[in-house]
Design a protein around this motif. Structure first.
Motif, PDB file in Angstrom:
ATOM      1  N   SER A  30       0.819  -1.213   0.000  1.00 26.93           N
ATOM      2  CA  SER A  30       0.000   0.000   0.000  1.00 26.93           C
ATOM      3  C   SER A  30       0.851   1.260   0.000  1.00 26.93           C
ATOM      4  O   SER A  30       1.884   1.318   0.672  1.00 26.93           O
ATOM      5  CB  SER A  30      -0.929   0.020   1.227  1.00 26.93           C
ATOM      6  OG  SER A  30      -1.806  -1.080   1.215  1.00 26.93           O
ATOM      7  N   THR A  31       0.394   2.248  -0.744  1.00 26.95           N
ATOM      8  CA  THR A  31       0.968   3.584  -0.701  1.00 26.95           C
ATOM      9  C   THR A  31      -0.162   4.568  -0.422  1.00 26.95           C
ATOM     10  O   THR A  31      -1.320   4.324  -0.760  1.00 26.95           O
ATOM     11  CB  THR A  31       1.665   3.971  -2.019  1.00 26.95           C
ATOM     12  OG1 THR A  31       0.743   3.833  -3.102  1.00 26.95           O
ATOM     13  CG2 THR A  31       2.878   3.094  -2.264  1.00 26.95           C
ATOM     14  N   SER A  32       0.177   5.686   0.205  1.00 26.14           N
ATOM     15  CA  SER A  32      -0.821   6.669   0.589  1.00 26.14           C
ATOM     16  C   SER A  32      -0.430   8.038   0.057  1.00 26.14           C
ATOM     17  O   SER A  32       0.747   8.405   0.074  1.00 26.14           O
ATOM     18  CB  SER A  32      -0.950   6.704   2.126  1.00 26.14           C
ATOM     19  OG  SER A  32      -1.793   7.747   2.538  1.00 26.14           O
ATOM     20  N   PHE A  33      -1.416   8.780  -0.432  1.00 19.69           N
ATOM     21  CA  PHE A  33      -1.139  10.143  -0.882  1.00 19.69           C
ATOM     22  C   PHE A  33      -2.355  11.026  -0.628  1.00 19.69           C
ATOM     23  O   PHE A  33      -3.486  10.551  -0.530  1.00 19.69           O
ATOM     24  CB  PHE A  33      -0.744  10.180  -2.365  1.00 19.69           C
ATOM     25  CG  PHE A  33      -1.825   9.735  -3.311  1.00 19.69           C
ATOM     26  CD1 PHE A  33      -2.695  10.644  -3.885  1.00 19.69           C
ATOM     27  CD2 PHE A  33      -1.959   8.391  -3.639  1.00 19.69           C
ATOM     28  CE1 PHE A  33      -3.677  10.241  -4.746  1.00 19.69           C
ATOM     29  CE2 PHE A  33      -2.949   7.976  -4.510  1.00 19.69           C
ATOM     30  CZ  PHE A  33      -3.812   8.894  -5.075  1.00 19.69           C
ATOM     31  N   VAL A  34      -2.090  12.323  -0.514  1.00 20.10           N
ATOM     32  CA  VAL A  34      -3.131  13.307  -0.253  1.00 20.10           C
ATOM     33  C   VAL A  34      -3.304  14.190  -1.482  1.00 20.10           C
ATOM     34  O   VAL A  34      -2.333  14.677  -2.061  1.00 20.10           O
ATOM     35  CB  VAL A  34      -2.777  14.182   0.969  1.00 20.10           C
ATOM     36  CG1 VAL A  34      -3.751  15.350   1.099  1.00 20.10           C
ATOM     37  CG2 VAL A  34      -2.790  13.346   2.241  1.00 20.10           C
ATOM     38  N   SER A  35      -4.564  14.371  -1.885  1.00 17.87           N
ATOM     39  CA  SER A  35      -4.884  15.270  -2.979  1.00 17.87           C
ATOM     40  C   SER A  35      -6.120  16.059  -2.586  1.00 17.87           C
ATOM     41  O   SER A  35      -7.190  15.477  -2.373  1.00 17.87           O
ATOM     42  CB  SER A  35      -5.141  14.496  -4.277  1.00 17.87           C
ATOM     43  OG  SER A  35      -5.470  15.385  -5.337  1.00 17.87           O
ATOM     44  N   GLY A  36      -5.952  17.382  -2.465  1.00 14.57           N
ATOM     45  CA  GLY A  36      -7.067  18.207  -2.036  1.00 14.57           C
ATOM     46  C   GLY A  36      -7.484  17.849  -0.623  1.00 14.57           C
ATOM     47  O   GLY A  36      -6.666  17.802   0.291  1.00 14.57           O
ATOM     48  N   ASN A  37      -8.774  17.542  -0.446  1.00 11.48           N
ATOM     49  CA  ASN A  37      -9.289  17.206   0.883  1.00 11.48           C
ATOM     50  C   ASN A  37      -9.488  15.707   1.068  1.00 11.48           C
ATOM     51  O   ASN A  37     -10.256  15.281   1.920  1.00 11.48           O
ATOM     52  CB  ASN A  37     -10.609  17.941   1.149  1.00 11.48           C
ATOM     53  CG  ASN A  37     -11.685  17.572   0.132  1.00 11.48           C
ATOM     54  OD1 ASN A  37     -11.423  16.874  -0.848  1.00 11.48           O
ATOM     55  ND2 ASN A  37     -12.898  18.046   0.367  1.00 11.48           N
ATOM     56  N   ASP A  56     -12.048  11.007   3.628  1.00 13.94           N
ATOM     57  CA  ASP A  56     -12.113  12.437   3.901  1.00 13.94           C
ATOM     58  C   ASP A  56     -10.958  12.803   4.820  1.00 13.94           C
ATOM     59  O   ASP A  56     -10.771  12.194   5.869  1.00 13.94           O
ATOM     60  CB  ASP A  56     -13.444  12.788   4.560  1.00 13.94           C
ATOM     61  CG  ASP A  56     -13.619  14.284   4.761  1.00 13.94           C
ATOM     62  OD1 ASP A  56     -12.994  14.824   5.709  1.00 13.94           O
ATOM     63  OD2 ASP A  56     -14.390  14.905   4.013  1.00 13.94           O
ATOM     64  N   LEU A  57     -10.166  13.777   4.403  1.00 13.72           N
ATOM     65  CA  LEU A  57      -8.945  14.116   5.141  1.00 13.72           C
ATOM     66  C   LEU A  57      -9.259  14.645   6.539  1.00 13.72           C
ATOM     67  O   LEU A  57      -8.483  14.427   7.473  1.00 13.72           O
ATOM     68  CB  LEU A  57      -8.135  15.150   4.348  1.00 13.72           C
ATOM     69  CG  LEU A  57      -6.699  15.386   4.796  1.00 13.72           C
ATOM     70  CD1 LEU A  57      -5.878  14.101   4.724  1.00 13.72           C
ATOM     71  CD2 LEU A  57      -6.042  16.458   3.920  1.00 13.72           C
ATOM     72  N   ARG A  58     -10.385  15.297   6.702  1.00  9.01           N
ATOM     73  CA  ARG A  58     -10.721  15.883   8.006  1.00  9.01           C
ATOM     74  C   ARG A  58     -11.404  14.886   8.938  1.00  9.01           C
ATOM     75  O   ARG A  58     -11.050  14.760  10.105  1.00  9.01           O
ATOM     76  CB  ARG A  58     -11.617  17.112   7.807  1.00  9.01           C
ATOM     77  CG  ARG A  58     -11.957  17.848   9.105  1.00  9.01           C
ATOM     78  CD  ARG A  58     -12.809  19.074   8.831  1.00  9.01           C
ATOM     79  NE  ARG A  58     -14.082  18.721   8.228  1.00  9.01           N
ATOM     80  CZ  ARG A  58     -15.168  18.367   8.934  1.00  9.01           C
ATOM     81  NH1 ARG A  58     -15.108  18.324  10.263  1.00  9.01           N
ATOM     82  NH2 ARG A  58     -16.295  18.070   8.319  1.00  9.01           N
ATOM     83  N   LEU A  62     -14.739   6.990   5.141  1.00 11.23           N
ATOM     84  CA  LEU A  62     -14.473   6.276   3.901  1.00 11.23           C
ATOM     85  C   LEU A  62     -15.457   6.747   2.837  1.00 11.23           C
ATOM     86  O   LEU A  62     -16.674   6.578   2.984  1.00 11.23           O
ATOM     87  CB  LEU A  62     -14.600   4.772   4.116  1.00 11.23           C
ATOM     88  CG  LEU A  62     -14.429   3.887   2.874  1.00 11.23           C
ATOM     89  CD1 LEU A  62     -13.032   4.049   2.276  1.00 11.23           C
ATOM     90  CD2 LEU A  62     -14.700   2.428   3.229  1.00 11.23           C
ATOM     91  N   LEU A  63     -14.948   7.332   1.758  1.00 10.23           N
ATOM     92  CA  LEU A  63     -15.783   7.866   0.693  1.00 10.23           C
ATOM     93  C   LEU A  63     -15.937   6.889  -0.460  1.00 10.23           C
ATOM     94  O   LEU A  63     -17.023   6.733  -1.023  1.00 10.23           O
ATOM     95  CB  LEU A  63     -15.199   9.185   0.174  1.00 10.23           C
ATOM     96  CG  LEU A  63     -14.969  10.280   1.219  1.00 10.23           C
ATOM     97  CD1 LEU A  63     -14.254  11.468   0.584  1.00 10.23           C
ATOM     98  CD2 LEU A  63     -16.283  10.708   1.858  1.00 10.23           C
TER      99      LEU A  63
END
Length: 217
Positions: A30-37, A56-58, A62-63
């Motif tokens: 697994s790899t993790s990355f943030v894009s926007g929110n 959802d970053l905040r 789970l979306l």
């Protein structure tokens, strides 16, 4: 043969129930990355299949959870949406009729304590629905008495954990042309998801601005 004797919130399971966190990511990288929110976790497996989860970053809700496997010829298969709404595409070059906006729309969006599915565009009265567990294949079955809608639902997490479904954990309601079906998560699943949340917080993450902070898990 699976037993149906279990209390809601308690799993009836096979000998291999105990699993590490990240149930559906088990055995992958697994790899993790943030894009926007949103925070995305992309998992690849040795057989070429992929699993993508978006949170959802905040709120860490789970979306989207989707997976795909290789085709028999080694190409990329279609995404199967386990959680969230699949995008609707209409290509006039290959399709002559667009999907009607009045057709039933099925999607899953869980709560903290329940697996939950919504079927929109079902205008029939509440007494027309029959929602049950079929223990022959361990699936939730939705049918209408007027035979206008029929759906069999597999819960991947319960299948992986070899946990039998029980009628007492199943509930549903109908309002505003939407049927909402809920299945109470066994305590084992809730505990694993809590551990998984802690595990994801520890994952180093790549930001969309190119700031690399991520290693494969």
């Amino acid at each position: 043969q699976r037993s149906r004797i279990a209390r809601p919130g308690q799993a009836t399971r096979g000998a291999r129930f105990s699993r590490a966190t990240g149930m559906l990511r088990q055995g992958g990288k697994s790899t993790s990355f943030v894009s926007g929110n949103k925070k995305s976790v992309h998992t690849t497996f040795e057989n070429g299949s992929e699993l993508v989860e978006e949170y959802d970053l905040r709120t860490d809700e789970l979306l989207v959870r989707k997976r795909r496997t290789k085709t028999t010829l080694g190409g990329e298969g279609k995404w199967e949406y386990l959680v969230g709404d699949a995008p609707v595409h209409f290509n006039p070059d290959v399709s002559t009729i667009a999907e009607s906006s009045s057709n039933p729309i099925f999607s899953r969006k869980d709560t903290e304590r329940h697996f939950q599915w919504r079927i929109r565009n079902l205008p029939y009265p509440a007494d027309n629905y029959d929602v049950s567990v079929d223990n022959s294949d361990n699936k939730v079955v939705i049918r209408t008495k007027n035979k206008k809608y029929y759906k069999r639902i597999e819960i991947p997490e319960m299948k992986l954990l070899e946990a039998s479904l029980v009628e007492g954990a199943l509930s549903w309601h109908h309002a505003n042309n939407t049927l909402v079906v809920s299945y109470q998560k066994p305590s084992e699943v809730v505990d694993l998801e809590i551990k998984d949340k802690a595990e994801r917080r520890k994952m180093k993450t790549t930001k969309d601005d190119g700031d690399v902070q991520c290693n494969q898990q």
